[in-house]
Design an enzyme around this catalytic site. Structure first.
Site, short mmCIF file in Angstrom:
data_model
loop_
_atom_site.label_atom_id
_atom_site.label_comp_id
_atom_site.label_asym_id
_atom_site.label_seq_id
_atom_site.Cartn_x
_atom_site.Cartn_y
_atom_site.Cartn_z
CB THR A 20 -1.44 -1.96 5.06
OG1 THR A 20 -1.88 -2.29 3.73
CG2 THR A 20 -2.53 -1.19 5.75
CB THR A 21 1.96 -3.62 1.33
OG1 THR A 21 0.62 -4.01 1.11
CG2 THR A 21 2.88 -4.73 0.92
#
Ligand code: ADP
Ligand code: MG
Length: 546
Positions: free
Chosen positions: A96-97
């Protein structure tokens, strides 16, 4: 076709509106701001964010999706970026990051091209061409990962992406074991339903007490100390009605004039509970799990019959119990037959820290497993829970696809090189955009280096030269502060996670680049926004998607 008439949009006076370059600029700024906010969390040496809400509750996390979910984001474009993290989290559970940082960088690189007068259509075209190349190479560069040893490395990479200090090896082993237990093989291919792995947490103890249970753990104790603490060959009744006498809505008064009548009244009540317990006993159940309450008297009779009972079990746990033991949840005790009961080898109350929990092991459905997380504080167990959930998902994905990529920015560095040489072949204005795409990919190794306290420029130069020499798996070694072979170090990211992150990041960047007009729209009632992002862009306060 109407005679070339353009629709005319007439806005109310005073409508907030931003157009053209201004709209683009402020959208890009907002997206970049979000990416900048979470880029310091990327990788094993990433920092954590502490999110404090208005009543002072805190969440400490290093997980991109969690941080963004907790952040109170207001800008519409920023919300679009948050959606990317959410989508990544829902579909693959990790990366996600990376997706958000990459989206921010695609836009940052695009911004400097826009400043040089390159039109956004040219940029999005070039980006799309570059992406097609990337997709091709991703498949080619993937490495086969079939055995448990490779799965361990995938798990460890996902766990260390969060925090290098946990007992990663032990947790990784639990995750791989759990996934192996629930994996189903069909004609040589595995499918894994990660939702079969229940993750529970109980603070107290140390991380190394975290355990894998071949069954389910219910955070409830038996209701009466006289009940057996272990039941072998458990026949489990799941009931979602109360074993209580309903209190009347209006205050009712029972007036007893003759003292001898009080016994009759109490006997009557006692009789009702006896009958209830009789029904449970008749079904041959030796364990009763109720979603609602169980009256003291009923508890007493259940204990007398040697039935192990727990009350106020969570609905989600009831459903998991039903799936795991094959029980049917009944609402009316009259429907409780032997056929409705579930089976497990053993139901046992165990003391975990200061609390007692119910362990249901050897379930009829062997695909039900749990991991019970231990750790010193609430914040520690919560963060481990998030990491474990990521690790379970990536190991499940790798079990299904058996394909991994070198992590630590290795794949991004290799792809950047490939995309650059592709840019030369394309030429023209698009070439600029394709080169910008390649630079954007390098944000991953650059950020990993930065977060590890390494010199980002020198490290990137070193990394590039290794890749030009043909060392295609070289990435950032954040523990030793150098560049080295990520595969040899066992830093594996699943192919599917990277594919998804790259595509998600590009999609949102493209969408934002295409916007040249931001107009305050009419308030829509009922939250329906035609053409808006699914799930509502304002719905950030929602529940986690699992
Ligand atoms: P994301 O939300 O994108 O998964 P993480 O904070 O988990 O973000 O970081 C993931 C990145 O960290 C990936 O690029 C992964 O390859 C890298 N990474 C994980 N472990 C290591 C390691 N031991 N050495 C170098 N890079 C690592
Ligand atoms: Mg991660």
């Amino acid at each position: 076709m109407l005679s070339g008439q353009m629709p005319i949009l007439i806005l109310k006076e005073g409508t907030q509106r931003e157009q053209g370059k201004n709209a683009q600029k402020s959208n890009i700024e907002a997206a970049k701001a979000i990416a900048d906010a979470i880029r310091t969390t990327l990788g094993p040496k990433g920092m954590d964010k502490m999110l404090v809400d208005s009543i002072g509750d805190i969440v400490i996390s290093n997980d991109g999706a969690t941080v963004l979910k907790e952040m109170d984001v207001d800008h519409p474009t920023a919300k679009m970026i948050v959606e990317v993290a959410k989508a990544q989290d829902v579909s693959v559970g990790d990366g996600t990051t990376s997706a958000v940082v990459l989206a921010g960088e695609f836009l940052k690189q695009a911004e400097s091209l826009l400043d040089q007068g390159v039109h956004s259509t040219v940029i999005t075209n070039g980006y799309r061409l570059a992406m097609n190349e990337v997709k091709k190479y991703l498949e080619q560069l993937a490495i086969s990962a079939k055995d448990d040893k490779s799965l361990m490395k995938v798990a460890e990479t996902a766990l260390s992406g969060k925090n290098a200090d946990f007992s990663n090896e032990m947790l990784a082993e639990l995750v791989v074991k759990a996934v192996d237990l629930v994996a189903e093989e069909r004609s040589g291919k595995f499918t894994v339903d990660a939702s079969n792995i229940k993750v529970d947490k109980k603070n107290g103890g140390s991380t190394s007490d975290t355990q894998l249970i071949n069954g389910l753990v219910i955070d409830k104790e038996r209701v009466h100390p006289k009940m057996p603490s272990v039941v072998k060959n458990a026949k489990i009744a799941l009931v979602d009605s109360a074993l209580e006498i309903k209190k009347t809505e209006i205050e009712a008064k029972v007036q007893i004039t003759d003292p001898s009548r009080i016994h009759d009244f109490l006997d009557q009540e006692s009789e009702t509970f006896k009958e209830m317990v009789e029904k449970v006993k008749k079904s041959k159940a030796n364990v009763l799990m109720s979603q609602k309450g169980i009256d003291d008297l009923a508890q007493h009779y259940l204990a007398k019959e040697g039935i192990y009972a727990v009350r106020r079990v969570k609905k989600s746990d009831m459903e998991k119990l039903a799936k795991a033991t094959g029980a049917k949840i009944v609402t009316n005790l009259d429907d409780l037959t032997e056929k409705a009961l579930g089976k497990a080898d053993q139901v046992e109350e165990r003391k975990i820290g200061d609390d007692r929990m119910t362990f249901v092991t050897g379930c009829a459905n062997p695909k039900a497993v749990s991991i019970l997380i231990r750790g010193s504080t609430e914040h520690v167990v919560s963060e481990i829970e998030r990491s474990l959930n990521d690790a379970i998902r990536v190991v499940a994905i790798t079990k299904e696809d058996s394909k991994v990529l070198p992590g630590g920015g290795a794949i991004e560095a290799e792809l950047a090189m490939k995309v650059r040489s592709f840019a030369n072949k394309v030429g023209g204005r698009e070439q600029l955009a394709i080169e910008a795409f390649a630079r954007a990919l390098e944000v991953i190794p650059r950020t990993l280096a930065e977060n590890a306290g390494m010199d980002p420029i020198n490290t990137l130069i070193q990394l590039k030269s290794e890749h030009e020499k043909g060392n295609k798996n070289y990435g950032i070694d954040v523990l030793e502060n150098k560049v080295s072979d990520s595969i040899k170090r066992g830093v594996y990211d699943p192919l599917r996670v990277k594919q998804h992150a790259f595509e998600g990041a590009l999609e949102v960047a493209t969408m934002i680049l295409r916007i040249d007009d931001v107009i305050a729209s009419k308030k829509t009632s009922g939250g329906e926004s035609p053409g808006g992002a699914p799930g509502g862009m304002g719905g950030m306060g929602g529940m986690p998607p699992y």
